[in-house]
Design an enzyme around this catalytic site. Structure first.
Site: not given
Length: 319
Positions: A113-114, A268, A296
């Site tokens: 993710s980030w 996602d 996700h």
């Protein structure tokens, strides 16, 4: 059909500590596995999400020496929810400080993710320090990705949850929800901050899994977590991560000599699969796995299976 791989057994750190990275920030870190084994760094999501015990279990503890750390302002790092001197490039520099502290020349970089955003930024700036990259839930932090999640896109898939997300924002400010949230998350009134933080955080917690999963989403409602998560994430996203739009895809050629694995869920919601596909095309040397029937979160069975296979694959690779 082969059996899906699952997390390794629960494990406690063999060492923990803090590192003063300057600017008033002190970063918490921990190490799991075997000292002196293959070095790796786990890069958590958010930004502002912090690390959790479950993330330690993505690596074979007999073959890895893994450093996990709470990025500036979140988890056990201090000061809590601090935005000053908290940017992508501060975090890239922190990773280099942590690598030097660990005493390794190169390490495997694992981010989701980030965490995939920060991992890409770090690897593109310091490719000589990266032995392999494992990425999940690709987020290249373009304006299109931000608009999809915080303005129009995912709103169409989760209209009920979207109404709760926009509830704290007056109709006249909803044309730019990230800016409207910014004003509230940085307000002087703690009650205003917390109302916005909880709404922002819960929106993410309830849209990251393909099916509702309270075990994943419940922590997003906790006040301390929500405040750091929402303030820091919004701060980074309002500023576009201090990246030029599309920078991480344009600079993907810098990864050409680094072995890698990309894992992404077909459904996602926060991170549209198109951008994972674009990264795959820009970095064809990396394995690419688009997981059917997955959202996700790294805990989605098909995603987790490929992540464990990836860490196992690289466990015996030269450092």
């Amino acid at each position: 059909m082969s059996t899906l791989r699952d997390l390794y057994p629960a494990i406690e750190p063999y060492e923990t500590g803090t590192l003063d990275v300057g600017d008033g920030h002190v970063v918490y870190w921990e190490r799991v596995g075997q000292r002196g084994a293959k070095p790796a760094v786990f890069v958590h999501g958010g930004p502002g999400g912090g690390i959790s015990p479950k993330q330690r279990r993505l690596f074979d503890p007999t073959r890895y020496d893994v450093l996990l750390f709470d990025q500036r302002g979140c988890g056990r790092s201090t000061p809590h929810a601090e935005l000053n001197a908290n940017t992508t490039w501060h975090l890239v520099a922190d990773m280099e400080r942590l690598r030097e502290m660990m005493g390794v020349e190169r390490w495997q970089v694992f981010g989701g993710s980030w965490g995939s955003t920060l991992s890409l930024a770090y690897a593109q700036k310091h490719p000589e320090r990266v032995s392999e990259i494992i990425l999940r839930g690709i987020y290249t932090l373009t304006k299109a990705e931000l608009d999809w999640y915080y303005q129009f896109g995912v709103s169409q898939m989760f209209p009920d949850k979207w109404e709760r997300f926009i509830a704290p924002i007056p109709e006249g400010e909803r044309h730019d929800l990230m800016a409207a949230y910014r004003r509230r998350l940085t307000a002087d009134d703690r009650a205003v901050q917390m109302e916005a933080a909880r709404a922002w955080s819960i929106w993410e917690g309830e849209t990251i899994t393909l099916l509702p999963d309270p075990e994943t989403s419940d922590k997003f409602e906790e006040d301390d977590f929500a405040l750091a998560f929402a303030r820091i994430e919004n701060h980074f996203f309002v500023h576009g991560g201090w990246l030029d739009d599309g920078q991480l895809l344009r600079e993907a050629h810098r990864l050409a000599d680094i072995p890698g694995v990309i894992v992404h869920g077909r459904y996602d919601m926060p991170c549209p699969a198109r951008f994972a596909w674009e990264l795959h095309k820009a970095w064809p040397q990396a394995e690419f796995h688009l997981i059917e029937g997955a959202g996700h979160a790294f805990t989605e069975p098909g995603i987790l299976d490929q992540l464990i296979r990836a860490t196992d694959k690289f466990a015996g690779s030269a450092q």
